[in-house]
Design an enzyme around this catalytic site. Sequence first.
Site, PDB file in Angstrom:
ATOM      1  N   ASP A   1       9.081 -10.576  -6.150  1.00 45.11           N
ATOM      2  CA  ASP A   1       8.707  -9.172  -6.333  1.00 45.11           C
ATOM      3  C   ASP A   1       9.525  -8.198  -5.517  1.00 45.11           C
ATOM      4  O   ASP A   1       9.303  -6.994  -5.583  1.00 45.11           O
ATOM      5  CB  ASP A   1       7.208  -8.991  -6.025  1.00 45.11           C
ATOM      6  CG  ASP A   1       6.385  -9.514  -7.175  1.00 45.11           C
ATOM      7  OD1 ASP A   1       6.826  -9.327  -8.318  1.00 45.11           O
ATOM      8  OD2 ASP A   1       5.343 -10.129  -6.930  1.00 45.11           O
TER       9      ASP A   1
ATOM     10  N   HIS B   1       6.422 -16.217   1.436  1.00 41.67           N
ATOM     11  CA  HIS B   1       5.730 -16.915   0.355  1.00 41.67           C
ATOM     12  C   HIS B   1       5.037 -18.120   0.942  1.00 41.67           C
ATOM     13  O   HIS B   1       5.555 -18.747   1.872  1.00 41.67           O
ATOM     14  CB  HIS B   1       6.738 -17.363  -0.716  1.00 41.67           C
ATOM     15  CG  HIS B   1       6.090 -17.651  -2.016  1.00 41.67           C
ATOM     16  ND1 HIS B   1       5.510 -18.852  -2.298  1.00 41.67           N
ATOM     17  CD2 HIS B   1       5.903 -16.866  -3.107  1.00 41.67           C
ATOM     18  CE1 HIS B   1       5.001 -18.798  -3.516  1.00 41.67           C
ATOM     19  NE2 HIS B   1       5.221 -17.614  -4.023  1.00 41.67           N
TER      20      HIS B   1
ATOM     21  N   HIS C   1      -0.626 -10.583  -3.574  1.00 37.97           N
ATOM     22  CA  HIS C   1      -0.231 -11.438  -4.708  1.00 37.97           C
ATOM     23  C   HIS C   1       0.583 -10.576  -5.686  1.00 37.97           C
ATOM     24  O   HIS C   1       1.608 -10.015  -5.309  1.00 37.97           O
ATOM     25  CB  HIS C   1      -1.513 -12.034  -5.304  1.00 37.97           C
ATOM     26  CG  HIS C   1      -1.319 -13.109  -6.315  1.00 37.97           C
ATOM     27  ND1 HIS C   1      -0.148 -13.801  -6.473  1.00 37.97           N
ATOM     28  CD2 HIS C   1      -2.175 -13.636  -7.256  1.00 37.97           C
ATOM     29  CE1 HIS C   1      -0.282 -14.693  -7.444  1.00 37.97           C
ATOM     30  NE2 HIS C   1      -1.503 -14.607  -7.938  1.00 37.97           N
TER      31      HIS C   1
HETATM   32  N1  ACO Z   1       6.315  -9.509   6.738  1.00 42.05           N
HETATM   33  C1  ACO Z   1       6.195  -9.760   8.054  1.00 42.05           C
HETATM   34  N2  ACO Z   1       5.677 -10.885   8.549  1.00 42.05           N
HETATM   35  C2  ACO Z   1       5.238 -11.810   7.676  1.00 42.05           C
HETATM   36  C3  ACO Z   1       5.340 -11.622   6.287  1.00 42.05           C
HETATM   37  C4  ACO Z   1       5.914 -10.417   5.824  1.00 42.05           C
HETATM   38  N3  ACO Z   1       6.040 -10.178   4.516  1.00 42.05           N
HETATM   39  N4  ACO Z   1       4.831 -12.697   5.663  1.00 42.05           N
HETATM   40  C5  ACO Z   1       4.427 -13.519   6.624  1.00 42.05           C
HETATM   41  N5  ACO Z   1       4.684 -13.002   7.845  1.00 42.05           N
HETATM   42  C6  ACO Z   1       4.458 -13.629   9.146  1.00 42.05           C
HETATM   43  C7  ACO Z   1       2.999 -13.606   9.543  1.00 42.05           C
HETATM   44  O1  ACO Z   1       2.651 -12.468  10.269  1.00 42.05           O
HETATM   45  C8  ACO Z   1       2.896 -14.877  10.340  1.00 42.05           C
HETATM   46  O2  ACO Z   1       3.459 -14.632  11.603  1.00 42.05           O
HETATM   47  P1  ACO Z   1       2.792 -15.301  12.937  1.00 42.05           P
HETATM   48  O3  ACO Z   1       3.017 -16.774  12.761  1.00 42.05           O
HETATM   49  O4  ACO Z   1       3.535 -14.702  14.083  1.00 42.05           O
HETATM   50  O5  ACO Z   1       1.340 -14.939  12.908  1.00 42.05           O
HETATM   51  C9  ACO Z   1       3.842 -15.846   9.626  1.00 42.05           C
HETATM   52  O6  ACO Z   1       4.833 -14.996   9.005  1.00 42.05           O
HETATM   53  C10 ACO Z   1       3.181 -16.704   8.576  1.00 42.05           C
HETATM   54  O7  ACO Z   1       2.459 -15.829   7.703  1.00 42.05           O
HETATM   55  P2  ACO Z   1       1.157 -16.254   6.915  1.00 42.05           P
HETATM   56  O8  ACO Z   1       0.355 -15.029   6.651  1.00 42.05           O
HETATM   57  O9  ACO Z   1       0.480 -17.382   7.630  1.00 42.05           O
HETATM   58  O10 ACO Z   1       1.780 -16.821   5.592  1.00 42.05           O
HETATM   59  P3  ACO Z   1       1.013 -17.058   4.231  1.00 42.05           P
HETATM   60  O11 ACO Z   1       1.634 -18.229   3.599  1.00 42.05           O
HETATM   61  O12 ACO Z   1      -0.459 -17.124   4.440  1.00 42.05           O
HETATM   62  O13 ACO Z   1       1.299 -15.725   3.409  1.00 42.05           O
HETATM   63  C11 ACO Z   1       2.193 -14.196   1.883  1.00 42.05           C
HETATM   64  C12 ACO Z   1       2.124 -15.675   2.305  1.00 42.05           C
HETATM   65  C13 ACO Z   1       0.758 -13.690   1.598  1.00 42.05           C
HETATM   66  C14 ACO Z   1       2.997 -14.107   0.601  1.00 42.05           C
HETATM   67  C15 ACO Z   1       2.858 -13.379   3.017  1.00 42.05           C
HETATM   68  O14 ACO Z   1       4.171 -13.848   3.236  1.00 42.05           O
HETATM   69  C16 ACO Z   1       2.856 -11.878   2.723  1.00 42.05           C
HETATM   70  O15 ACO Z   1       1.872 -11.207   3.014  1.00 42.05           O
HETATM   71  N6  ACO Z   1       3.970 -11.344   2.104  1.00 42.05           N
HETATM   72  C17 ACO Z   1       4.016  -9.937   1.740  1.00 42.05           C
HETATM   73  C18 ACO Z   1       3.271  -9.731   0.420  1.00 42.05           C
HETATM   74  C19 ACO Z   1       4.032 -10.283  -0.755  1.00 42.05           C
HETATM   75  O16 ACO Z   1       5.228 -10.041  -0.928  1.00 42.05           O
HETATM   76  N7  ACO Z   1       3.299 -11.004  -1.609  1.00 42.05           N
HETATM   77  C20 ACO Z   1       3.868 -11.548  -2.848  1.00 42.05           C
HETATM   78  C21 ACO Z   1       3.953 -13.033  -2.783  1.00 42.05           C
HETATM   79  S1  ACO Z   1       4.709 -13.629  -4.242  1.00 42.05           S
HETATM   80  C22 ACO Z   1       3.505 -13.492  -5.380  1.00 42.05           C
HETATM   81  O17 ACO Z   1       2.342 -13.610  -5.173  1.00 42.05           O
HETATM   82  C23 ACO Z   1       3.954 -13.229  -6.683  1.00 42.05           C
END
Ligand code: ACO
Length: 473
Positions: free
Chosen positions: A402, A346, A306
């Site tokens: 971010d 996201h 987050h």
């Molecule tokens: N890098 C690589 N792969 C990713 C990323 C990433 N940043 N984000 C998602 N994926 C992939 C997952 O591995 C998954 O792949 P799969 O279908 O083969 O298993 C798919 O994309 C979907 O991912 P989920 O985890 O189901 O997506 P979710 O909506 O739950 O997660 C999140 C959202 C937590 C923001 C995620 O994209 C992430 O971890 N991003 C990196 C951390 C980040 O930048 N967080 C800030 C968010 S903005 C904020 O809070 C202010």
Amino acid sequence: MPKTGSTAAPPAKKKGATDGNGAAAAKGSSKPAGAPSSDGSTLDIKDNRNNKSYTVPIVDCAIRATELKKIKTDDPNDSGLVSYDPAFLNTASCRSAITYIDGDKGILRYRGYPIEQLAEKASFLEVAWLLRKGELPTQDEYDKFVHDVTWHTYVHENFRKFLEGFRYDAHPMAMLNSGIAALASFYPTSRNIFDERERDISMVRLLAKTPTIAAFSYRHVKGMPFVYPDNRLSYVENFLSMINRMSESKYEPNPTFVRALEILFILHADHEQNCSTSAVRGVGSSHVDPFSAMSAGVAALFGPLHGGANEQVLRMITEIGNVKNVPKFIESVKSGEGGRLMGFGHRVYKSYDPRAKIVKKLADDVFKIVGVDRDLEIALELERIALSDDYFTQRKLYPNVDFYTGLIYRSMGFPTDFFTVLFAIARMSGWLAQWEEMLLDKEQKISRPRQIYIGPKERPYSTKLNRKSASAG
Ligand code: ACO
């Protein structure tokens, strides 16, 4: 202390009415705010276990999960269907009139105002007022609000001792979290959350004192004396003064930094039902005081998935070290060995995060003053490769807010572990607005999800000699 006006509390919602901007509510709807959005649509459900049929009303593109409870077999122990939705992938927990997001189109609006216009024209305190009250402040309202927030920036002198008790290397988010929670002990009447005057003063205190506690945490880690608020300065100027001022009698911050931080605060002010806001609403639903509820928000924001992502982005970029290492790093992300590409992806945005676009432009303004960040090249290359790679495009992973903020914060002189604190100062405004909306929402009750029990059936207590260890497999 601010006088309370009748505008402080949103009017009670009429049955069947919509706010026009609500969570799932107005998605794709062209109806004006306040217009009833139930058009008599229904959903027919047939239970193939016993051939019974049910008709469930659809209101604001949603069905009520409690309707599912009526769907039962003839088994007297059957308490009805529940919806199973770990991590709330498709469950609206409230109706909200505060923030509207269309993740596919990359739209973000606070109370109907596009984020791009607010970032260009508004001040952070104007936005904080807007989020809570629903309308932009008049000049008189704004002047009084700024005065009240400025007036309450000081913290009790005991806070010095409290913060000095932390280790020299304490993470500033841990200090901020504890500091916000500790405020509850200084203002016991804040527990009267249904007294509008108490809510008003608590909300002003939280907006006013969060930057002070944040700056004190910063100075503690740096081993520098605390700088008290300077009420001659604006909200952002005062914060920068408490961070940076040394022996000068009046701190004069760089105006580009002030505007950049003001814009970043506006961009981070609210983002509807994200993890930290849901934590604030969930904890606040127990009717605890607002300081305790807000500290739950700070705790949730600390996490790397987050608000902590901005810190992790910079650590990731530093580890990559050189633009020539980017392709290898991207491959490691794709194979799962290298962790996630931080600052990408996201839950809601499935296109470019509109805030990220503004941040990228803002970075140019800051880099013009301090020179281009040494790692910008790596960030740009990460973005370029990721946006043209099937792994990321197929999953609709785009830069989030971010991805670039860390580079700006570092250029302004903030240490990496302070980035999330800056986010928390801004998000306080959104948490407060969401907390009050939750309290005044007659449909809300204590937050209490259901579960699907998958543990053992009833079994008798056994003596120690007859037990199987849980770690025995
Ligand atoms: N890098 C690589 N792969 C990713 C990323 C990433 N940043 N984000 C998602 N994926 C992939 C997952 O591995 C998954 O792949 P799969 O279908 O083969 O298993 C798919 O994309 C979907 O991912 P989920 O985890 O189901 O997506 P979710 O909506 O739950 O997660 C999140 C959202 C937590 C923001 C995620 O994209 C992430 O971890 N991003 C990196 C951390 C980040 O930048 N967080 C800030 C968010 S903005 C904020 O809070 C202010």
